[in-house]
Design a protein around this motif. Structure first.
Motif, PDB file in Angstrom:
ATOM      1  N   GLN A   1      66.777  15.805  77.559  1.00 36.47           N
ATOM      2  CA  GLN A   1      66.323  16.729  76.339  1.00 36.47           C
ATOM      3  C   GLN A   1      65.558  15.959  75.527  1.00 36.47           C
ATOM      4  O   GLN A   1      64.242  16.221  75.005  1.00 36.47           O
ATOM      5  CB  GLN A   1      67.550  17.286  75.846  1.00 36.47           C
ATOM      6  CG  GLN A   1      66.880  18.181  74.670  1.00 36.47           C
ATOM      7  CD  GLN A   1      65.911  19.348  74.956  1.00 36.47           C
ATOM      8  OE1 GLN A   1      66.187  19.949  76.045  1.00 36.47           O
ATOM      9  NE2 GLN A   1      65.193  19.977  74.191  1.00 36.47           N
ATOM     10  N   LEU A   2      65.862  14.775  75.264  1.00 35.45           N
ATOM     11  CA  LEU A   2      65.172  13.657  74.370  1.00 35.45           C
ATOM     12  C   LEU A   2      63.688  13.548  74.916  1.00 35.45           C
ATOM     13  O   LEU A   2      62.709  13.340  74.166  1.00 35.45           O
ATOM     14  CB  LEU A   2      65.743  12.437  73.973  1.00 35.45           C
ATOM     15  CG  LEU A   2      65.275  11.349  73.150  1.00 35.45           C
ATOM     16  CD1 LEU A   2      65.002  12.099  71.821  1.00 35.45           C
ATOM     17  CD2 LEU A   2      66.210  10.196  73.303  1.00 35.45           C
TER      18      LEU A   2
ATOM     19  N   LYS B   1      62.183  15.107  77.133  1.00 33.71           N
ATOM     20  CA  LYS B   1      61.132  16.484  76.880  1.00 33.71           C
ATOM     21  C   LYS B   1      60.645  16.654  75.723  1.00 33.71           C
ATOM     22  O   LYS B   1      59.519  16.896  75.261  1.00 33.71           O
ATOM     23  CB  LYS B   1      62.108  17.857  76.980  1.00 33.71           C
ATOM     24  CG  LYS B   1      61.189  19.079  76.828  1.00 33.71           C
ATOM     25  CD  LYS B   1      62.114  20.299  77.347  1.00 33.71           C
ATOM     26  CE  LYS B   1      61.427  21.381  77.001  1.00 33.71           C
ATOM     27  NZ  LYS B   1      62.182  22.709  77.383  1.00 33.71           N
ATOM     28  N   GLU B   2      61.380  16.029  74.590  1.00 34.96           N
ATOM     29  CA  GLU B   2      60.816  16.346  73.103  1.00 34.96           C
ATOM     30  C   GLU B   2      59.980  15.199  72.697  1.00 34.96           C
ATOM     31  O   GLU B   2      58.990  15.418  72.106  1.00 34.96           O
ATOM     32  CB  GLU B   2      62.037  16.117  72.051  1.00 34.96           C
ATOM     33  CG  GLU B   2      62.963  17.370  72.261  1.00 34.96           C
ATOM     34  CD  GLU B   2      64.315  17.223  71.397  1.00 34.96           C
ATOM     35  OE1 GLU B   2      64.362  16.075  70.845  1.00 34.96           O
ATOM     36  OE2 GLU B   2      65.057  18.082  71.478  1.00 34.96           O
ATOM     37  N   THR B   3      60.122  14.003  73.408  1.00 32.26           N
ATOM     38  CA  THR B   3      59.234  12.656  73.117  1.00 32.26           C
ATOM     39  C   THR B   3      58.028  12.733  73.804  1.00 32.26           C
ATOM     40  O   THR B   3      57.249  11.992  73.684  1.00 32.26           O
ATOM     41  CB  THR B   3      60.103  11.413  73.033  1.00 32.26           C
ATOM     42  OG1 THR B   3      60.850  11.409  74.220  1.00 32.26           O
ATOM     43  CG2 THR B   3      61.083  11.462  71.848  1.00 32.26           C
TER      44      THR B   3
ATOM     45  N   PRO C   1      56.609  15.258  76.742  1.00 28.18           N
ATOM     46  CA  PRO C   1      56.851  16.362  77.301  1.00 28.18           C
ATOM     47  C   PRO C   1      55.814  16.347  78.785  1.00 28.18           C
ATOM     48  O   PRO C   1      56.129  17.252  79.553  1.00 28.18           O
ATOM     49  CB  PRO C   1      56.221  17.434  76.311  1.00 28.18           C
ATOM     50  CG  PRO C   1      55.275  16.725  75.327  1.00 28.18           C
ATOM     51  CD  PRO C   1      55.927  15.327  75.352  1.00 28.18           C
TER      52      PRO C   1
ATOM     53  N   ARG D   1      60.736  15.393  83.794  1.00 29.55           N
ATOM     54  CA  ARG D   1      62.275  15.100  83.202  1.00 29.55           C
ATOM     55  C   ARG D   1      63.182  15.175  84.776  1.00 29.55           C
ATOM     56  O   ARG D   1      63.656  15.994  85.287  1.00 29.55           O
ATOM     57  CB  ARG D   1      62.671  16.282  82.525  1.00 29.55           C
ATOM     58  CG  ARG D   1      62.107  16.422  81.002  1.00 29.55           C
ATOM     59  CD  ARG D   1      62.774  17.174  80.122  1.00 29.55           C
ATOM     60  NE  ARG D   1      62.939  18.576  81.034  1.00 29.55           N
ATOM     61  CZ  ARG D   1      63.691  19.437  80.581  1.00 29.55           C
ATOM     62  NH1 ARG D   1      64.956  19.325  80.085  1.00 29.55           N
ATOM     63  NH2 ARG D   1      63.517  20.856  81.127  1.00 29.55           N
TER      64      ARG D   1
END
Length: 274
Positions: free
Chosen positions: A50-51, A53-55, A57, A61
């Motif tokens: 998830q991190l 994906k946020e940092t 994208p 993943r």
């Protein structure tokens, strides 16, 4: 009634301990019990993804793994994972709902022609040891899982290394072959000409053996600096490190992999490797 109450209390405490992550130790009795009830605990890895994906994208993943040796002896060798443990890893990832991919899936993702599964795991091997063919490859076939093998082109056919015929057989049965350079020397300590030689010649040699494009590389010792990154972009479409740093942003040329070692009895402990 008292006994029922004690059972309920113990059950509640056990459930709380699991959800708080207190049962993550691989070899503990309670950890084994939690795994049998809840399945493998992959929450730590899902938080890391998830991190990502946020940092970053634009980066796929994925959970990428880096194995070296898979053989029943040499238990004292920290790079060796026994075949039964390797199979257990595969089965635990399946139980946790993961789908297995290889570098061709990443290539399609990169070109925008295919999506990746939500929980994707890539199994890779570095160095091209002979035991990869003898022990890991049959398990991958039996489990119907693809593998990606990063091979040192200058050692193909040498003692304790896979042969050209073995690589071609594996490729014909769905395995993917990538480069691990010509000599397995640390690229970050080389000059530009030597780096370019290692990149260019390893790809050319492997493509001659395989008869197919080689577009992925794993850095020897997992090391890459600016000169290495500038060169790899000329010769490959993606490249892999050999460690995971959740705080570091990735590119297609700094894809992170978990090293897998002799002490990783279950997949939960793999996610603690850095």
């Amino acid at each position: 009634m008292i006994i029922t109450g004690i059972i309920c209390l113990c059950t509640g405490l056990f459930s709380m301990a699991y959800h708080m992550g207190w049962l993550a130790q691989d070899s503990s009795l309670l950890g084994t019990l939690a795994r049998s009830i809840y399945g493998p605990d992959v929450r730590q890895e899902m938080n890391r993804l998830q991190l990502v994906k946020e940092t970053t994208p634009e980066i796929p993943r994925i959970t990428a793994l880096c194995y070296h040796e898979v053989r029943p002896d040499r238990k004292e060798d920290f790079l060796n994972v026994p075949p039964e443990v390797f199979r257990r890893h595969i089965q635990e990832f399946k139980k946790a709902g993961y789908k297995f991919i290889d570098v061709s899936d990443l290539q399609q993702f990169r070109m925008g022609t295919a999506e990746l599964p939500e929980k994707a795991v890539l199994i890779s091997f570095d160095d091209g040891y002979a035991d990869n063919y003898t022990y890991a490859y049959p398990i991958l076939l039996e489990e119907q899982v693809p593998g990606t093998f990063f091979v040192v082109s200058g050692t193909v056919g040498h003692d304790n290394r896979m042969t050209a015929d073995e690589l071609r057989e594996m490729q014909a049965n769905g395995m993917k072959i990538g480069s691990h350079t010509v000599s397995h020397e640390n690229l970050a300590e080389m000059g530009v000409q030597s780096i370019n030689f290692e990149m260019r010649e390893s790809r050319a040699a492997l493509e001659k053996v395989l008869g197919k494009p080689v577009y992925a590389l794993a850095y020897p010792e997992g090391k890459a600096n600016d000169a290495v990154l500038a060169s790899v972009k000329k010769h490959y479409d993606m490249a892999f490190l050999a460690e995971v740093s959740p705080e570091e942003k990735q590119t297609m040329y700094t894809l992170q992999r978990y090293g897998v070692f002799s002490w990783n009895e279950h997949i939960e402990s793999i996610f603690r490797n850095r």
